[in-house]
Design an enzyme around this catalytic site. Structure first.
Site, PDB file in Angstrom:
ATOM      1  N   LEU A 195       0.859  -1.187   0.000  1.00 23.87           N
ATOM      2  CA  LEU A 195       0.000   0.000   0.000  1.00 23.87           C
ATOM      3  C   LEU A 195       0.892   1.233   0.000  1.00 23.87           C
ATOM      4  O   LEU A 195       1.839   1.322   0.783  1.00 23.87           O
ATOM      5  CB  LEU A 195      -0.864   0.049   1.271  1.00 23.87           C
ATOM      6  CG  LEU A 195      -1.745  -1.153   1.608  1.00 23.87           C
ATOM      7  CD1 LEU A 195      -2.516  -0.874   2.907  1.00 23.87           C
ATOM      8  CD2 LEU A 195      -2.721  -1.446   0.482  1.00 23.87           C
ATOM      9  N   CYS A 196       0.574   2.201  -0.857  1.00 26.05           N
ATOM     10  CA  CYS A 196       1.326   3.454  -0.865  1.00 26.05           C
ATOM     11  C   CYS A 196       1.109   4.182   0.456  1.00 26.05           C
ATOM     12  O   CYS A 196      -0.025   4.398   0.878  1.00 26.05           O
ATOM     13  CB  CYS A 196       0.868   4.353  -2.011  1.00 26.05           C
ATOM     14  SG  CYS A 196       1.459   6.044  -1.832  1.00 26.05           S
ATOM     15  N   VAL A 197       2.201   4.560   1.098  1.00 28.53           N
ATOM     16  CA  VAL A 197       2.093   5.167   2.438  1.00 28.53           C
ATOM     17  C   VAL A 197       1.335   6.488   2.420  1.00 28.53           C
ATOM     18  O   VAL A 197       0.473   6.727   3.267  1.00 28.53           O
ATOM     19  CB  VAL A 197       3.485   5.319   3.105  1.00 28.53           C
ATOM     20  CG1 VAL A 197       4.428   6.204   2.302  1.00 28.53           C
ATOM     21  CG2 VAL A 197       3.353   5.855   4.518  1.00 28.53           C
TER      22      VAL A 197
ATOM     23  N   ALA B 156      -2.322   5.821   1.711  1.00 30.45           N
ATOM     24  CA  ALA B 156      -2.912   5.114   2.842  1.00 30.45           C
ATOM     25  C   ALA B 156      -3.152   6.051   4.027  1.00 30.45           C
ATOM     26  O   ALA B 156      -4.198   6.001   4.675  1.00 30.45           O
ATOM     27  CB  ALA B 156      -2.018   3.950   3.260  1.00 30.45           C
TER      28      ALA B 156
END
Lengths: 139, 130
Positions: free
Chosen positions: B77-79, B82
């Site tokens: 997941l892209c930080v 997210a």
């Protein structure tokens, strides 16, 4: 294409949505800014409603969203020099290049002369450029 | 062939997650390698541990989680995406002083560089979304 141990691929970032109705334009720009650090062969495309992302004189005060349009003018500093604008998309919306920001980069091989990053391209020609890419991200 | 996969839409609202799951399963069955599945935009919602779909519907986050366990694939997941959308693993929750984490097992949170790396290392990048 391999350059020593370093793999250099052609990466295209295709922007097709208007800037503030959804988050795609902003988050796409975030990807591009990160991608610039990877020394790949990058080009950007603005087509369909994506051409609105580069409109000059954007003002987002009334919609309460961050005006990120100024960031595009920094792309040259990130060594992003190929920004394709699809001609038909402009025309279909009653726009011309004069309605868009003027994006430049400094050419290190030509005594840092300022050059245009924007390349006006027809739909048919753009199809060929897309075909040459290794990776196409569409946002 | 080695595939990188990008999922740009959240589960249930959009078919992108279902299509990406089906593609990933089919590619693995055919003996291909999945280098990484990267989740961006609302796609990060595929990684929630709190989804409770009706019992007669498919459970998309669980399907990803089981797929990761079974085939040891990298789900990222892209930080930034997210954090915007309230998807946190334990360390992100702790670091930002949040009361709970909500990331399902099998995913991890990392930066956009992981997407670019998948583009460089993979033979193909397949994007699911509009």
């Amino acid at each position: 294409m391999e350059d020593g141990d370093q793999i250099i691929k052609k990466f295209m970032y295709m922007n097709r949505k208007a800037p503030y109705g959804t988050i795609y334009a902003w988050e796409s720009l975030e990807v591009v800014l990160i991608a610039a650090a990877f020394d790949q062969d990058i080009s950007l495309v603005f087509a369909d409603d994506g051409v609105y992302q580069l409109m000059d004189g954007q003002n987002t005060e009334e919609v309460g969203m961050k005006n990120f349009s100024k960031t595009y003018s920094a792309l040259g500093d990130y060594d992003i020099k190929k920004i394709y604008i699809e001609q038909e998309s402009l025309e279909e919306r009653g726009l011309s290049l004069g309605d868009l920001q003027d994006l430049k980069y400094e050419d290190e091989d030509d005594d840092w002369a300022e050059k245009d990053s924007i390349i006006l391209i027809s739909r048919a020609e753009l199809a060929k450029v897309i075909d040459e890419q290794d990776v196409v991200f569409s946002f | 062939m080695k595939y990188g996969i990008l999922v740009n839409e959240g589960p249930y609202t959009h078919q992108a997650s279902d299509s990406a799951l089906a593609f990933t399963k089919a590619a693995l069955e055919k003996g291909h390698e999945i280098f990484r599945v990267f989740f961006y935009h609302d796609g990060v919602n595929n990684g929630t541990s709190l989804a409770i779909p009706p019992q007669d519907d498919r459970h998309i986050p669980n399907q990803w989680s089981e797929l990761a366990k079974e085939h040891n694939i990298d789900l990222v997941l892209c930080v930034a995406a997210a954090q915007r959308r309230g998807l946190l693993d334990e360390s992100e929750a702790k670091r930002n002083s949040k009361a709970a984490s909500n990331m399902i097992e099998g995913f991890r949170i990392s930066g956009l560089g992981q997407l670019i790396e998948a583009g460089i290392q993979g033979d193909r990048m397949v994007v699911f979304g509009d």
